[in-house]
Write a protein that holds these residues in place. Structure first.
Motif, PDB file in Angstrom:
ATOM      1  N   VAL A 212       7.894 -17.044   1.386  1.00  0.00           N
ATOM      2  CA  VAL A 212       8.755 -15.504   2.330  1.00  0.00           C
ATOM      3  C   VAL A 212       7.385 -14.977   2.526  1.00  0.00           C
ATOM      4  CG1 VAL A 212       9.741 -14.001   1.671  1.00  0.00           C
ATOM      5  CG2 VAL A 212      10.250 -16.000   1.308  1.00  0.00           C
ATOM      6  N   ALA A 213       5.780 -14.666   1.847  1.00  0.00           N
ATOM      7  CA  ALA A 213       5.242 -14.055   1.543  1.00  0.00           C
ATOM      8  C   ALA A 213       3.795 -14.620   2.847  1.00  0.00           C
ATOM      9  CB  ALA A 213       3.830 -14.266   0.574  1.00  0.00           C
ATOM     10  N   TYR A 214       4.190 -15.632   2.598  1.00  0.00           N
ATOM     11  CA  TYR A 214       3.400 -16.210   3.601  1.00  0.00           C
ATOM     12  C   TYR A 214       3.535 -16.481   5.495  1.00  0.00           C
ATOM     13  CZ  TYR A 214      -0.450 -19.530   6.441  1.00  0.00           C
ATOM     14  OH  TYR A 214      -1.343 -20.928   7.070  1.00  0.00           O
ATOM     15  N   ASP A 215       4.443 -16.872   5.533  1.00  0.00           N
ATOM     16  CA  ASP A 215       5.342 -17.109   6.511  1.00  0.00           C
ATOM     17  C   ASP A 215       5.155 -14.787   7.519  1.00  0.00           C
ATOM     18  OD1 ASP A 215       5.969 -19.316   6.037  1.00  0.00           O
ATOM     19  OD2 ASP A 215       8.070 -19.534   6.023  1.00  0.00           O
TER      20      ASP A 215
ATOM     21  N   GLU B 142      -4.342 -10.864  10.072  1.00  0.00           N
ATOM     22  CA  GLU B 142      -5.493 -10.740   9.397  1.00  0.00           C
ATOM     23  C   GLU B 142      -4.594 -10.134   7.773  1.00  0.00           C
ATOM     24  OE1 GLU B 142      -8.468 -10.085  11.786  1.00  0.00           O
ATOM     25  OE2 GLU B 142      -7.482 -10.293  12.965  1.00  0.00           O
ATOM     26  N   GLY B 143      -4.600 -10.551   7.121  1.00  0.00           N
ATOM     27  CA  GLY B 143      -4.011  -9.078   6.094  1.00  0.00           C
ATOM     28  C   GLY B 143      -3.863 -10.752   4.948  1.00  0.00           C
ATOM     29  N   SER B 144      -2.837  -9.902   3.991  1.00  0.00           N
ATOM     30  CA  SER B 144      -2.547 -10.823   2.479  1.00  0.00           C
ATOM     31  C   SER B 144      -1.222  -9.972   1.765  1.00  0.00           C
ATOM     32  CB  SER B 144      -4.141 -10.736   1.223  1.00  0.00           C
ATOM     33  OG  SER B 144      -3.676  -9.162   1.368  1.00  0.00           O
ATOM     34  N   VAL B 145      -0.995 -10.210   1.101  1.00  0.00           N
ATOM     35  CA  VAL B 145       0.706 -10.392   0.393  1.00  0.00           C
ATOM     36  C   VAL B 145       0.307 -10.865  -0.609  1.00  0.00           C
ATOM     37  CG1 VAL B 145       2.867 -10.074  -0.041  1.00  0.00           C
ATOM     38  CG2 VAL B 145       2.137 -10.368   2.215  1.00  0.00           C
ATOM     39  N   VAL B 146       0.126  -9.583  -1.755  1.00  0.00           N
ATOM     40  CA  VAL B 146       0.779  -9.839  -2.981  1.00  0.00           C
ATOM     41  C   VAL B 146       1.522  -9.164  -4.407  1.00  0.00           C
ATOM     42  CG1 VAL B 146       0.032  -9.396  -6.069  1.00  0.00           C
ATOM     43  CG2 VAL B 146      -2.594  -9.500  -3.515  1.00  0.00           C
ATOM     44  N   ALA B 147       2.581 -10.246  -4.251  1.00  0.00           N
ATOM     45  CA  ALA B 147       3.918  -9.499  -5.770  1.00  0.00           C
ATOM     46  C   ALA B 147       3.788 -10.499  -6.857  1.00  0.00           C
ATOM     47  CB  ALA B 147       5.029 -10.417  -4.522  1.00  0.00           C
ATOM     48  N   MET B 148       3.990  -8.881  -7.187  1.00  0.00           N
ATOM     49  CA  MET B 148       3.876  -9.047  -9.425  1.00  0.00           C
ATOM     50  C   MET B 148       4.899  -8.318  -9.883  1.00  0.00           C
ATOM     51  SD  MET B 148       0.396  -6.947  -9.851  1.00  0.00           S
ATOM     52  CE  MET B 148      -0.064  -7.263 -11.641  1.00  0.00           C
ATOM     53  N   GLU B 149       5.194  -9.248 -11.528  1.00  0.00           N
ATOM     54  CA  GLU B 149       5.857  -8.461 -12.218  1.00  0.00           C
ATOM     55  C   GLU B 149       5.716  -7.389 -12.572  1.00  0.00           C
ATOM     56  OE1 GLU B 149       8.500 -12.231 -13.415  1.00  0.00           O
ATOM     57  OE2 GLU B 149       6.648 -11.158 -15.273  1.00  0.00           O
TER      58      GLU B 149
ATOM     59  N   VAL C  56       5.225  -5.177  -4.757  1.00  0.00           N
ATOM     60  CA  VAL C  56       4.882  -5.690  -3.516  1.00  0.00           C
ATOM     61  C   VAL C  56       3.778  -4.846  -2.824  1.00  0.00           C
ATOM     62  CG1 VAL C  56       4.954  -7.093  -1.355  1.00  0.00           C
ATOM     63  CG2 VAL C  56       6.715  -7.409  -2.859  1.00  0.00           C
ATOM     64  N   THR C  57       2.571  -5.456  -2.387  1.00  0.00           N
ATOM     65  CA  THR C  57       1.498  -4.931  -2.373  1.00  0.00           C
ATOM     66  C   THR C  57       0.923  -5.884  -0.637  1.00  0.00           C
ATOM     67  OG1 THR C  57       0.694  -3.705  -3.935  1.00  0.00           O
ATOM     68  CG2 THR C  57      -0.811  -3.903  -1.752  1.00  0.00           C
ATOM     69  N   VAL C  58       1.040  -4.864   0.673  1.00  0.00           N
ATOM     70  CA  VAL C  58       0.803  -5.947   1.864  1.00  0.00           C
ATOM     71  C   VAL C  58      -0.609  -4.715   2.238  1.00  0.00           C
ATOM     72  CG1 VAL C  58       1.958  -6.352   3.856  1.00  0.00           C
ATOM     73  CG2 VAL C  58       3.180  -6.253   1.799  1.00  0.00           C
ATOM     74  N   MET C  59      -1.495  -6.016   2.832  1.00  0.00           N
ATOM     75  CA  MET C  59      -2.309  -5.041   3.559  1.00  0.00           C
ATOM     76  C   MET C  59      -2.974  -5.818   4.881  1.00  0.00           C
ATOM     77  SD  MET C  59      -6.067  -5.310   4.219  1.00  0.00           S
ATOM     78  CE  MET C  59      -6.467  -6.718   3.335  1.00  0.00           C
ATOM     79  N   VAL C  60      -2.954  -5.375   6.096  1.00  0.00           N
ATOM     80  CA  VAL C  60      -3.023  -5.844   7.836  1.00  0.00           C
ATOM     81  C   VAL C  60      -4.249  -5.439   7.671  1.00  0.00           C
ATOM     82  CG1 VAL C  60      -1.611  -6.276   9.270  1.00  0.00           C
ATOM     83  CG2 VAL C  60      -0.684  -6.551   7.742  1.00  0.00           C
ATOM     84  N   GLU C  61      -5.669  -6.177   8.178  1.00  0.00           N
ATOM     85  CA  GLU C  61      -6.731  -5.457   9.069  1.00  0.00           C
ATOM     86  C   GLU C  61      -6.154  -5.453  10.100  1.00  0.00           C
ATOM     87  OE1 GLU C  61      -9.141  -8.653   8.153  1.00  0.00           O
ATOM     88  OE2 GLU C  61      -9.243  -7.700   5.800  1.00  0.00           O
ATOM     89  N   ASN C  62      -7.083  -5.115  11.421  1.00  0.00           N
ATOM     90  CA  ASN C  62      -7.187  -5.214  12.720  1.00  0.00           C
ATOM     91  C   ASN C  62      -5.994  -4.526  13.473  1.00  0.00           C
ATOM     92  OD1 ASN C  62      -8.483  -5.662  14.737  1.00  0.00           O
ATOM     93  ND2 ASN C  62      -7.512  -7.239  15.538  1.00  0.00           N
ATOM     94  N   GLY C  63      -5.364  -3.629  12.678  1.00  0.00           N
ATOM     95  CA  GLY C  63      -4.348  -2.904  13.906  1.00  0.00           C
ATOM     96  C   GLY C  63      -3.481  -3.864  13.270  1.00  0.00           C
ATOM     97  N   GLY C  64      -2.873  -4.897  13.169  1.00  0.00           N
ATOM     98  CA  GLY C  64      -1.955  -6.033  13.395  1.00  0.00           C
ATOM     99  C   GLY C  64      -1.596  -6.269  14.591  1.00  0.00           C
ATOM    100  N   GLY C  65      -2.792  -6.497  15.012  1.00  0.00           N
ATOM    101  CA  GLY C  65      -3.659  -6.671  16.378  1.00  0.00           C
ATOM    102  C   GLY C  65      -2.979  -5.700  17.878  1.00  0.00           C
TER     103      GLY C  65
END
Length: 484
Positions: free
Chosen positions: A146-149, A155-162, A450-459
């Motif tokens: 789900v996170a990858y899709d 350009e970015g990343s997703v981290v999910a943790m307890e 959940v933390t999301v970071m998207v670079e380059n203004g999301g395009g």
């Protein structure tokens, strides 16, 4: 003559005992340290003579060994390689290198660690072929997908943790790469693939969740607000001047709120409103009142300026010493030289979600030998207390308002209270923004951060917004957790 023989015998005995002690220390006490030394090429070569252990996420094998028809005996294979690349990394005899968990957990996977000593001895005595241990991760394959899709080529990343354990449930980065290409034993092919990836300006080899630091933008306001509440001098109703422009002390530089207006109506605004609407000017004013030392101390309680091993090596996020007044003001909105990894901002939200206690993040649940003996089972450990339970409760309420009717509305979920904070980090004039979201749900009993970071203004350059791009990605991941 007898006396001389006796002396010689004593000397020989002492030499033997010294040699025995030295070899015992090297082979047993220092075995793990020597095997994990990146300069120890013998360990790397030996690791191809055994069937390397399998890495599991849930019941899914994400890295395993298959027989090869060359001198290396075994070749590493990676299903869903691009989705898992930032986690598994790769190992390759041609490149003489390894990354990710293949590097961090090499001793266990190769069966050469001190904890595998008895297993190796049993294999030798019984005549069994040597095998490494399996590594079972905390990551959830469904959530990882789900996170990858959800990144969908951004350009970015997703981290999910307890929040209450620190167990990492998902860690996705984009763009990614096919680890199978770099695990190949075809010398020319693997070197060509490696060079192409090294030259790619989008840096697909970089684990953006743990190795990439960016200005955290307004997500850092959670740290500043926590410092203010923890001081005992501020409440959510504390007021600040509410101009539409603010000149940084001692400079001609003018600071604006994101919409170029005031932070709500009136000549004064509150801390709660400033956080809910993500206003820059009152948070800069607050940062100046608190001072750089107080903010840095609070940031360090959340994990800034500390390195972590999860067991992947995590770049330390930074809040430097020695900020002057204009830098301090800008640090209050997560700019200037403040830098954070997505994992660090997940730790900030997790500390608030966990009644003020920050847990050390981790992604390994167990190390299991080929005979199913549990050789290692890392425990949940505390990094430290960042804020009191009372401050954490107040922060949670303000973050919930941020999603319900504030700047993070893109993370709303019907029937669920989500606590969150967006951030839009600026770079050089004209450069695209970095878009952030960090938060947790359900707010009253947090199950996931959940933390999301998207670079380059999301395009979209400077037209991309954190609420329009980062927050909806976090929403998808949170919904996936809560639906299980």
């Amino acid at each position: 003559m007898t006396k001389q023989l006796r002396r010689l015998s004593v000397v020989v005995l002492l030499m033997f005992l010294s040699l025995f002690a030295a070899t015992s220390v090297i082979q047993v006490a220092l075995a793990g340290q020597l095997n994990e030394n990146p300069e120890n090429r013998r360990t790397l070569y030996d690791s191809y003579e055994v069937q390397r252990g399998t890495v599991y996420a849930g019941s899914t094998a994400i890295a395993s060994s298959e027989p090869s028809d060359d001198v290396y005996s075994w070749i590493r294979t990676y299903p869903d390689a691009e989705m898992w690349a930032p986690v598994t990394g790769f190992i390759n005899p041609v490149l003489r290198s390894s990354t990710g968990l293949e590097y961090a957990m090499n001793a266990a996977l190769a069966g050469t660690g001190s904890q595998q000593f008895l297993t190796r001895l049993d294999q030798i005595v019984s005549g069994q072929p040597p095998r490494g241990s399996n590594v079972l991760l905390s990551l959830d394959p469904k959530l990882q997908k789900v996170a990858y899709d959800a990144l969908d080529g951004l350009e970015g990343s997703v981290v999910a943790m307890e929040p209450d354990t620190g167990r990492i449930l998902a860690m996705a980065t984009s763009p990614s790469y096919d680890t199978n290409l770099l695990a190949s034993h075809n010398s020319s092919a693997v070197k060509e693939a490696d060079q192409k990836l090294q030259d790619d300006p989008l840096r697909p080899l970089t684990n953006r969740a743990t190795r990439e630091t960016e200005p955290p933008g307004s997500t850092f306001k959670l740290v500043v607000a926590s410092a203010a509440l923890s001081s005992g001098k501020y409440t959510p109703e504390s007021t600040f001047d509410n101009p539409a422009t603010f000149t940084l002390p001692g400079t001609d530089n003018v600071l604006h709120n994101f919409d170029r207006g005031t932070c709500g109506p009136g000549e004064k605004t509150t801390l709660e409103t400033a956080l809910r609407l993500s206003c820059n000017i009152p948070m800069a004013e607050l940062a100046l009142e608190l001072g750089t030392d107080a903010i840095r101390e609070q940031a360090q309680k959340f994990g800034f300026n500390s390195g972590f091993e999860i067991p992947l090596d995590v770049t330390a996020s930074s809040y430097p010493e020695g900020f002057d007044a204009p830098q301090t003001a800008l640090s209050g909105i997560g700019q200037t030289d403040v830098r954070a990894t997505p994992l660090q901002m997940a730790m900030v939200a997790a500390g608030i979600a966990n009644d003020g206690v920050v847990m050390n993040p981790r992604m390994v649940d167990r190390v299991v030998s080929p005979n199913l003996t549990v050789q290692d089972e890392p425990a949940d450990t505390e990094f430290g207390r960042a804020v009191t339970p009372e401050v954490a409760e107040t922060m949670t309420k303000m973050m919930t308002g941020n999603v319900k009717n504030g700047a993070a509305s893109g993370a709303r979920i019907d029937g669920v209270d989500v606590a969150g904070k967006t951030g839009t980090a600026e770079h050089n004039p004209g450069d695209p923004y970095t878009l952030w979201f960090t938060g947790f749900a359900p707010a009253e009993d947090p199950k996931v951060v959940v933390t999301v970071m998207v670079e380059n203004g999301g395009g979209l350059g400077q037209n991309g917004t954190s609420n329009g791009i980062a927050a909806p990605i976090a929403k998808k991941v949170i919904e996936a957790v809560l639906s299980e």
